[in-house]
Scaffold this motif. Structure first.
Motif, PDB file in Angstrom:
ATOM      1  N   LEU A  92       0.725  -1.130   0.008  1.00  0.00           N
ATOM      2  CA  LEU A  92      -0.014   0.067  -0.021  1.00  0.00           C
ATOM      3  C   LEU A  92       0.824   1.328   0.059  1.00  0.00           C
TER       4      LEU A  92
ATOM      5  N   PHE B 169       1.160   5.001   2.414  1.00  0.00           N
ATOM      6  CA  PHE B 169      -0.191   4.711   3.553  1.00  0.00           C
ATOM      7  C   PHE B 169       0.113   3.507   4.552  1.00  0.00           C
TER       8      PHE B 169
ATOM      9  N   LEU C 236       2.933   4.352   6.953  1.00  0.00           N
ATOM     10  CA  LEU C 236       2.586   5.119   7.955  1.00  0.00           C
ATOM     11  C   LEU C 236       1.605   4.676   8.715  1.00  0.00           C
ATOM     12  N   PHE C 237       0.627   3.818   8.556  1.00  0.00           N
ATOM     13  CA  PHE C 237      -0.561   3.671   9.459  1.00  0.00           C
ATOM     14  C   PHE C 237      -0.501   1.974   9.694  1.00  0.00           C
TER      15      PHE C 237
END
Length: 333
Positions: A154, A157, A160-161
């Protein structure tokens, strides 16, 4: 710039998760009127208890591949929570039942917790006859630090998450749940009443002693998970004595910075984590060793600025619980 943020933010979040666990646990404790300065010791005990559990489990199986994933996670978590719970019960017995000075008790528990961790950590290091003063529990750590398998697909994104171990998401969930319970439930209202005015809460039929015991013990268990996360995820399963640094004290500073609000701690802990490692991203032309400790002072300086600002504004909702640090004498009601 984007590449810098993709490298810096995940590292700041990982650095901030132990602080989030510690600050959430301390906020819950302080809402009951107990000032527990033993949080650094509690986190240390939580970490070493998890290490002890995982150490003996790893040695009980013939090979790392034979480990049960559920047991590899549950055993150290249970040991961590049990050790942290006992620290909370000890603190409550001394300060709530015996009404000892909370500041002195907290500082004594920090000293005790660090000594307890160093003693048993050193004993485990001698058992493995390691050439370096540390032990590595890489097999157990791999279960704690495992991220979602599709996170790498991904892009930014996902990095980071979704690129963190499960305890990172548990920390955020606990902080948000604590915020909701404190502000939107009867239990939270009673707990805040105990912290603000135990005499009034007692007169209203609220069991002050029970709330202080439960809040402090739950807070210690949450803080202990911060120590477990540090060892099993951040440090990749490597335990070495005196490796926690000042993270426990930073978690206490975070409580003041967030004005006793667990939901704010989610973002503030990541901010503090970023400030704590900021010196690693300073241009290489500067003398890192000379300025490293100065950069580590930034979170504490920011906390003092917030403390001064909130004190000058004198808003009641931004102040600590009115009975914080004070023993409750029911006979004086």
């Amino acid at each position: 710039m984007l590449s810098f943020l993709l490298a810096f933010i995940p590292r700041a979040i990982v650095q901030g998760i132990p602080l989030l666990f510690g600050s959430t646990g301390e906020i819950i404790t302080e809402k009951s009127g107990n000032l527990n300065l033993g949080i650094p010791g509690v986190m240390y005990v939580g970490g070493i208890c998890g290490v002890i559990g995982s150490f003996f489990y790893e040695r009980s199986v013939p090979s790392p591949s034979a480990m049960n994933p559920a047991l590899a996670i549950l055993i150290p978590m249970f040991c961590c929570l049990l050790g942290s719970l006992l620290m909370g019960l000890l603190y409550c017995f001394l300060t709530v039942t015996l009404r000892a000075n909370q500041n002195v008790t907290g500082l004594a528990m920090t000293t005790f917790g660090v000594g307890f961790g160093n003693f048993f950590g050193g004993s485990l290091i001698k058992l493995v006859d390691s050439d370096v003063p540390s032990i590595a529990l890489t097999a157990t750590s791999s279960y704690f630090s495992k991220s979602l398998p599709f996170a790498k697909n991904l892009g930014g994104f996902g990095k980071l998450f979704l690129s963190y171990g499960f305890l990172a998401y548990v920390a955020v969930a606990i902080a948000l749940a604590a915020s909701y319970i404190l502000n939107h439930t009867r239990v939270g209202l009673h707990l805040r009443a105990v912290g603000e005015g135990p005499n009034t809460a007692d007169a209203a039929g609220i069991n002050v002693t029970r709330y202080k015991y439960v809040a402090t013990c739950v807070g210690c268990m949450i803080a202990g998970l911060g120590g477990l996360y540090y060892v099993m995820d951040y440090a990749c399963g490597v335990w070495s004595n005196d490796a926690f640094g000042d993270r426990g004290w930073l978690a206490i500073a975070l409580v003041i910075f967030t004005i006793w609000r667990p939901n704010v701690s989610v973002f503030a802990s990541f901010l503090f984590g970023g400030l704590y490692i900021l010196y690693l991203y300073i241009p290489s032309g500067m003398n890192h060793m000379e300025y490293q400790e100065l950069y580590k002072m930034i979170p504490y300086i920011v906390t003092m600025v917030v403390l001064v600002a909130t004190s000058m504004r004198r808003k009641r909702e931004n102040q600590p619980p009115a009975s914080l640090g004070l023993p409750y004498f029911r006979e004086e009601r």
